[in-house]
Design an enzyme around this catalytic site. Structure first.
Site, short mmCIF file in Angstrom:
data_model
loop_
_atom_site.label_atom_id
_atom_site.label_comp_id
_atom_site.label_asym_id
_atom_site.label_seq_id
_atom_site.Cartn_x
_atom_site.Cartn_y
_atom_site.Cartn_z
N LYS A 1 -5.46 -9.95 -20.12
CA LYS A 1 -5.28 -10.02 -21.58
C LYS A 1 -4.50 -11.26 -22.03
CE LYS A 1 -5.72 -7.53 -25.45
NZ LYS A 1 -6.91 -6.74 -25.79
N HIS B 1 8.54 -6.75 -2.17
CA HIS B 1 7.52 -7.05 -3.19
C HIS B 1 7.94 -8.28 -4.00
CE1 HIS B 1 5.01 -3.47 -2.81
NE2 HIS B 1 6.13 -2.83 -2.53
N CYS C 1 4.87 -6.32 2.06
CA CYS C 1 5.14 -4.89 2.25
C CYS C 1 4.17 -4.28 3.28
CB CYS C 1 5.09 -4.17 0.90
SG CYS C 1 5.76 -2.51 1.03
N GLY D 1 0.86 -1.18 0.00
CA GLY D 1 0.00 0.00 0.00
C GLY D 1 0.88 1.22 0.00
#
Ligand code: XMP
Length: 527
Positions: free
Chosen positions: A382, A176, A88, A61
């Site tokens: 996608k 991350h 995180c 965040g």
């Protein structure tokens, strides 16, 4: 109306704390062949648990856990017996919620950082090196893990950079793992999913096809369905799924506005039909679009004219399909739309009624045509849509087609659009595409608009004579999402081949130039 798709059983929830990372985490989980969904951090924990998730991931965040109004998480989340992985911000929330210490030691870490793994045999780090590179982005740091947790890694500035409690199946890392700069991020994430949470990697696009076919059959029953095809991958895959589910109950409408590239209308009219057996209504509206565009040079005006004409032609065709069905006593109740998961997440996850987006220019249907939506791609990213397209046997030219704007070549002719100019641009564009494909560059670049400067002429020499022809612009770009882009550094020999062929083979073009502008400041398309 609600989405047709029940969540598959093995779902991992990604709780979004407002950073841009949640979508990336969800994609990484799916790359590990586990289905994932994003939920907002404001969702009550009871509601999250009601989805019966197999595991929960808390995303990063933007804020400090101590900032006024910083999002918190109900302790009940950690007490439900569902495995949790905090990343995180999610890691720090986990730490303070369970009684650990997070403080601001003034030593921020941003970017690539060396991580020292103390417990290399741990659930998350098994089989990964003792030294690895991770991506950090934080101010506060965890100085003491909550009771029951083993500290598994640290950095120079952060004593507790990862921890785990196998008994309660709670895990966390300060960094991350989802970004590619974290060298063993995917491995650590997979260890959480398979070892920590005990989930089997079974989710594939093959399951998606089976689930969606069943869901479409339940939703549509024996009613009739209509779908607008644009030539693009999303509408093609959505239509192919519906065709597989309900066969001839589906009618597709393809408006040929004459602004597609060479061979693309044929791909829809012949190859797509051959691959799917779909019932297709083609409207040849080329003359109508050319007439409407005659004399128009302003980019916005051209876009508006193309959009307006498209809607009118599509409406007319849809009414005809509805009327023909009516003659046989059947009603057309459903409209297929190729909405993708990022659209769903960005619009707050709402479910659709017949509010048609301008996406693909199938927009603004009249109010007396009330359809319910069939959106079989609502769960997919996608790249997953492309895999489903391959699974369904669609031609690779359609499945791997690069993004192409709804207004088509109409906004790649700078100046008035007319038949001869479209023919010229189609030839030049086909040569550029052929050479990029031959060089194996299709999947390295995001897209390569080819633009005709129709109102510009320059002097050249060819054979023994002076020429006074038009320039063609090549606009190859690299991008992740088209919001920003950089010009692609194509090999000189490929550029040379494209230039030689275009100037030799396309009459009235005597110059090829390369656009070396990033976005911003330049947009990808010239108009
Ligand atoms: P720009 O030119 O804004 O383009 O940098 C960003 C991306 O969007 C595509 N694009 C469109 N797609 N209808 C579409 O479906 C449109 O009107 C449209 N205009 C631009 C463009 O090709 C690029 O991928």
């Amino acid at each position: 109306m609600a989405s047709a798709t029940p969540a598959p059983p093995e779902t991992v929830l990604v709780v979004d704390f407002g950073a841009q990372y949640a979508q990336l985490i969800a994609r990484r989980v799916r790359e590990a062949r586990v289905y994932s969904e994003i939920v907002p951090s404001t969702m009550p924990v009871a509601e999250m648990l009601a989805k019966r998730p197999r595991a929960i991931i808390l995303s990063g965040g933007p804020s400090s856990v101590y900032a006024p109004g910083a999002p918190a998480i109900d302790r009940a989340l950690f007490e439900a017996g569902v495995p949790v992985f905090g990343m995180c911000y999610g890691f720090q929330l986990m730490a303070i919620t369970l009684g650990g210490t997070v403080d601001n030691n003034g030593r921020r870490e941003y970017g690539r950082t060396p991580l020292a793994v103390g417990l290399t045999g741990s659930t998350l780090f098994e089989g990964t090196p003792a030294e690895q590179s991770v991506w950090m982005s934080h101010g506060d740091a965890c100085s003491a893990a909550p009771e029951g947790f083993a500290v598994t890694a640290s950095t120079d500035s952060v004593p507790v950079a990862a921890f785990e409690d196998d008994e309660r199946r709670l895990y966390g890392v300060q960094y991350h793992p989802e970004v590619m700069h974290t060298t063993h991020g995917q491995q650590v994430l997979e260890h959480f999913l398979y070892r920590g949470a005990g989930i089997e990697p079974t989710w594939t696009t093959h399951n998606v096809v089976e689930e969606q076919v069943a869901a479409i059959q339940r939703q549509v029953g024996d009613k009739r369905v209509i779908c607008g095809l644009s030539g693009g991958v999303d509408s093609a895959v959505a239509a192919a799924l519906v065709q597989k589910a309900v066969g001839d109950q589906l009618t597709c409408v393809f408006v040929d506005h004459g602004l597609l590239r060479k061979g693309e209308a044929e791909q829809v009219e012949k190859d797509f039909v051959a691959a799917t057996g779909v019932r297709l209504k083609v409207v040849d509206a080329q003359e109508r679009f050319l007439t409407a565009l005659a004399g128009r040079t302003d980019p916005e005006e051209k876009r508006k004219i193309i959009g307006r004409e498209f809607i009118r032609v599509f409406e007319q065709a849809a009414s005809e399909v509805v009327a023909e069905a009516g003659e046989h006593g059947e009603a057309v109740e459903f409209l297929v739309q190729g909405t993708l998961y990022p659209d769903v997440v960005e619009s707050g996850g709402g479910t659709g009624t017949a509010n048609i987006k301008s996406h693909h220019n199938v927009g603004g249907l009249p109010e007396d045509l009330q359809f319910q939506l069939v959106e079989p791609l609502r769960q997919l990213f996608k790249d997953e849509v492309r895999k489903v397209g391959e699974e369904l046997g669609l031609p690779s030219e359609i499945v791997w087609r690069q993004p192409f704007p709804g207004p088509g070549l109409g906004i790649r002719i700078i100046g008035e659009v007319n038949g001869p100019r479209l023919d010229l641009l189609r030839e030049a564009d086909a040569i550029a595409r052929e050479e990029l494909t031959a060089a194996g560059l299709d999947r390295d670049i995001w897209q390569c608009p080819v633009v005709l400067l129709a109102d510009v002429r320059s002097v050249g020499v060819q054979g023994d004579g002076r020429t006074y022809g038009h320039p063609i612009v090549l606009r190859p770009v690299s991008s992740e999402d088209a919001m920003t882009a950089d010009w692609s550094r194509l090999p000189y020999d490929v550029l040379a081949r494209i230039s030689t062929r275009i100037t030799n083979e396309v009459a009235d073009v005597n110059r090829v130039v390369l656009d070396i502008t990033s976005k911003p400041p330049g947009t990808i398309e010239w108009e």
